[in-house]
Design an enzyme around this catalytic site. Structure first.
Site, PDB file in Angstrom:
ATOM      1  N   ASP A   1       0.832  -1.210   0.000  1.00 13.77           N
ATOM      2  CA  ASP A   1       0.000   0.000   0.000  1.00 13.77           C
ATOM      3  C   ASP A   1       0.864   1.256   0.000  1.00 13.77           C
ATOM      4  O   ASP A   1       2.064   1.215   0.291  1.00 13.77           O
ATOM      5  CB  ASP A   1      -0.897  -0.037   1.254  1.00 13.77           C
ATOM      6  CG  ASP A   1      -2.229   0.659   1.047  1.00 13.77           C
ATOM      7  OD1 ASP A   1      -2.333   1.478   0.112  1.00 13.77           O
ATOM      8  OD2 ASP A   1      -3.153   0.396   1.829  1.00 13.77           O
TER       9      ASP A   1
ATOM     10  N   ASP B   1     -10.773   1.910  -3.126  1.00 13.65           N
ATOM     11  CA  ASP B   1     -11.304   1.646  -1.785  1.00 13.65           C
ATOM     12  C   ASP B   1     -12.823   1.649  -1.800  1.00 13.65           C
ATOM     13  O   ASP B   1     -13.452   1.299  -0.804  1.00 13.65           O
ATOM     14  CB  ASP B   1     -10.810   2.712  -0.800  1.00 13.65           C
ATOM     15  CG  ASP B   1      -9.446   2.356  -0.237  1.00 13.65           C
ATOM     16  OD1 ASP B   1      -8.996   1.207  -0.420  1.00 13.65           O
ATOM     17  OD2 ASP B   1      -8.809   3.226   0.377  1.00 13.65           O
TER      18      ASP B   1
HETATM   19  C1  GLA Z   1      -5.735   1.854   2.281  1.00 20.52           C
HETATM   20  C2  GLA Z   1      -6.142   0.704   1.402  1.00 20.52           C
HETATM   21  C3  GLA Z   1      -7.186  -0.124   2.089  1.00 20.52           C
HETATM   22  C4  GLA Z   1      -6.649  -0.629   3.401  1.00 20.52           C
HETATM   23  C5  GLA Z   1      -6.188   0.546   4.248  1.00 20.52           C
HETATM   24  C6  GLA Z   1      -5.471   0.071   5.494  1.00 20.52           C
HETATM   25  O1  GLA Z   1      -6.727   2.785   2.406  1.00 20.52           O
HETATM   26  O2  GLA Z   1      -6.585   1.162   0.173  1.00 20.52           O
HETATM   27  O3  GLA Z   1      -7.576  -1.207   1.275  1.00 20.52           O
HETATM   28  O4  GLA Z   1      -5.594  -1.521   3.157  1.00 20.52           O
HETATM   29  O5  GLA Z   1      -5.304   1.377   3.537  1.00 20.52           O
HETATM   30  O6  GLA Z   1      -5.045   1.111   6.269  1.00 20.52           O
END
Ligand code: GLA
Length: 726
Positions: free
Chosen positions: A479, A549
């Site tokens: 990420d 997301d």
């Molecule tokens: C980001 C990612 C999510 C999740 C969060 C965790 O927003 O896109 O899918 O993994 O971080 O903090």
């Protein structure tokens, strides 16, 4: 050979199956772009047919022998300082303070295959007969600057990949301020500027606007390709549709600051510039040093957006993505993020895993919150050591317990970041990107590690590798959750500070290369607050990417449709989450959520223990169905049939070998509007296809011309039909 140099006419021909790209050398000095579009076998090098005139008042005549001016000529690699007043591809400052460059043609080379791009992601060949490459060298005789323009022709795929390498063959240093990767031209302005804009949770919406005389551009200055503007541009005729009309695609294989620009001049000629954003860019090139600019992938289609996208999908799926997961079917996964957020322990994760295993899920992914003392997003990034309060026996033990269930285990990291509340920050406050004496602006309570530094990169590779080495981990979600502010590095001298945005991205590529090649059996999925850095550059390291997301099924129709302009479905992570949806609070049927997620790399993002028995039965069926079609979605040709941006429903189709998968989604129902007829594409009209559920037998010509009707009589309903060729 797909590349021909006609020495008599001084013409370079780059031919793919259906397209041609033509350049000429004028007066032995000037490299001009003559044409890109539908295939032309014999070109006449007639400069009187250029859309230019040296006689226009106010035009400096800098090609005296022809009475021509670079002001209006289609310079293949324009530089600042001549009579060409449009946006240049190249702009540099020399030791004497001059910013004038004059590049003249000096020679060429043609060879089979394709070279690697040092330190950068790029498309590749597996055997030399897959593509040919032309390299043209331009020189500035006064300064010793050398520019090598590279063109790789993937003839079968109708793709031309361009890049630029700069070498300082002089004795003085050169400050490069702009070094774009591609300039091309269209000789009229009757096109639309088509791009993918968005934001967090609304990535890659399609926008189309007619060209203006003047400059239109999209870009990023965030040191990431970003949620906001993808490094992609299409120029399309206003009448172009999915299946007809002229479309030119430009896709930049780069993950940092980018620019896609069209500069239309007074005679309606459109110059298209693509590359690293010159804003905030500077690169000091000492004598004998080289600079490699990233690759831009071009395609021209006279059969609309669909054909353009299918070409990108094929190239990127097979000759940009690397490693064993390029061709391997990817596992159905379950991710605990939306199920637990930070609130979990080993028992909870194992209970999610057990239930998931019982319905056929293949991989359990533990998301954020397993390390340091991370119970919220305000600490611990950088401390990649397990939190024993949550997981008393450590990651190794949890991974082993999940393996013992008969599932694989995956783990979330955010390696590029550092929390102020972390041991790493307490020990190395200078390791983040910052400027001495200035505030360090946090975003999501975190700062960004300075990946231009060797020591920081080494730490990062070591700390992530340590976790991967000792536990049976078969998947990593990588990420990256913020953009960069206060751009500065403690380690760079003042004259190189402006190199940091590009050096950061080179640093990201370097650590990804080291980690992914050290762990070839691990499946890497990229993520950046969803799809904030979902670009072609990243696909070189991760075969798949968390698309957004936003997990709402209806929102996902828009996001996945827009993403598919360039990215193959094999690269799009798509999960079923709970309802009401956490991002938009919409409630959609589980069936529809399944059909949307099945158009990508399928998974779940909820606790299956919370579902009813009936829902669990449906989940089992979904997983069986996905396993049946996953190769088709992964490797098939995608046809977009109904556009969510233009109506009340969406439909797409995947065709692979003898199987056709048709998906249809109603966004909102309307009363008494009749049925929506969907005509399939890409079938053989002389063959017969049997639909799996009804066993109805249709000819290809029926499916493509008469089509199948669907009712839009209920919001958020969906259908998935599988046809087998007889
Ligand atoms: C980001 C990612 C999510 C999740 C969060 C965790 O927003 O896109 O899918 O993994 O971080 O903090």
């Amino acid at each position: 050979m797909s590349i021909i140099y006609d020495n008599k006419e001084k013409l370079f021909y780059l031919h793919t199956r259906k397209t041609s790209y033509v350049m000429c050398v004028l007066s032995e000095k000037y490299l001009l772009h003559l044409y890109y579009g539908k295939k032309i076998d014999d070109f006449i090098n007639d400069y009187e047919n250029y859309p230019v005139s040296g006689e226009l008042p106010w035009t400096p005549i800098d090609i005296g022998e022809y009475g021509l001016s670079t002001n209006l000529l289609p310079m293949e690699y324009p530089c600042y300082g001549s009579a060409d007043f449009r946006t240049p591809a190249f702009h540099a400052e020399y030791e004497n303070g001059s910013a004038v460059t004059k590049l003249e043609y000096s020679g060429y080379e043609i060879f089979a295959g394709k070279k690697h791009l040092e330190g950068l992601p790029a498309t590749y060949v597996e055997t030399e007969d897959e593509a040919d490459t032309l390299e043209i060298t331009l020189c500035d005789n006064l300064t010793g600057l050398k520019v090598v323009l590279s063109y790789t022709v993937f003839s079968e795929l109708d793709i031309i990949a361009k890049s630029v390498r700069v070498k300082n063959d002089g004795n003085e240093k050169i400050n490069i301020k702009s070094v774009l990767s591609s300039t091309t031209y269209l000789f009229d302005n009757e096109f639309e500027f088509v791009h993918l804009e968005g934001s967090w949770a609304r990535e890659r919406n399609i926008q189309k606007k007619p060209l203006i005389n003047g400059i239109m551009q999209v870009d990023s200055k965030r040191v990431a390709s970003s949620h906001y503007h993808s490094p992609f541009l299409a120029l399309a005729r206003p009448y172009a549709t999915e299946n007809q009309g002229e479309v030119y695609g430009f896709s930049l294989v780069y993950s940092g600051n980018h620019i896609e620009q069209v500069d239309v001049n007074e005679v309606d000629v459109a110059r298209i510039n693509v590359g690293i954003n010159p804003f905030g860019f500077n690169w000091l090139l000492n004598a004998e040093e080289e600079f490699q600019a990233p690759e831009v992938v071009l395609t021209y289609s006279d059969k609309g957006f669909g054909e353009m996208s299918r070409r990108y999908h094929k190239l990127y799926r097979t000759r940009l993505v690397r490693g064993k997961y390029r061709d391997l079917e990817r596992p159905v996964l379950i991710n605990n993020w939306e199920a637990t957020y930070f609130d979990f322990n080993e028992e909870k994760i194992l209970s999610i895993a057990k239930k998931a295993k019982s319905v056929g899920v293949e991989l359990m992914v533990l998301d954020d919150g397993w390390f340091g003392k991370r119970n919220s997003d305000n600490c611990s990034l950088g401390d990649w050591v397990v939190d024993r309060n949550k997981l008393p026996d450590g990651i190794e033990s949890l991974a082993k317990k999940v393996s013992d269930l008969g599932m694989n285990f995956g783990l979330w990291f955010e390696p590029e970041m550092i929390s102020e509340d972390s041991d790493l920050y307490r020990n190395h406050p200078d390791w983040c990107i910052h400027i001495k004496g200035r505030n360090r602006t946090p975003a999501r309570n975190q700062l960004v590690l300075d990946l231009s530094r060797d020591d920081v990169r080494d730490y990062l590779v070591e700390s992530v590798s340590k976790v991967l080495k000792y536990a049976p981990i078969s998947y990593v979600k990588w990420d990256m959750n913020r953009n960069i502010t206060e751009i500065g590095s403690d380690k760079l001298p003042s004259e190189r500070q402006q190199e940091l945005p590009h050096r950061y991205i080179l640093g990201v590529y370097n650590v990804l290369e080291r980690i992914t090649s050290a762990f070839p059996d691990v499946l890497f999925e990229g993520c950046s607050g969803g799809g904030g850095r979902f670009d072609a550059g990243m696909l070189y390291y991760y075969p798949q990417y968390w698309t957004s997301d936003n997990t709402d099924a209806i929102e996902r129709l828009f996001i996945q449709y827009g993403t598919s302009m360039v990215m193959p479905s094999s690269s799009m992570g798509a999960h079923i989450s709970t309802v009401p949806n956490h991002q938009v609070e919409r409630t959609t049927p589980l069936k529809t959520r399944g059909h949307v997620a099945m158009a990508g790399q399928f998974g779940y993002e909820l606790d299956l223990n919370t579902l009813t028995d009936d829902e669990i039965e449906l989940v089992k069926e979904q997983i069986i169905q996905y396993k049946e079609i996953r190769e088709v979605v992964h490797k098939g040709e995608m046809y977009r049939l109904r556009n969510p941006f233009e109506g009340r429903n969406t439909s797409w189709e995947f065709v692979y070998k003898d199987t056709v998968v048709l998906m249809y989604y109603t966004i909102f129902a309307r009363c008494m509007l009749g049925k929506t007829r969907v005509k399939l594409l890409g079938l053989d009209e002389n063959k017969y296809y049997v639909e799996k559920n009804t066993q109805k037998r249709y000819s290809g010509s029926y499916l493509m011309n008469m089509g199948i009707c669907f009712c839009d009589n209920k919001d958020f309903e969906s259908n998935l039909l599988i046809f087998k060729e007889e």
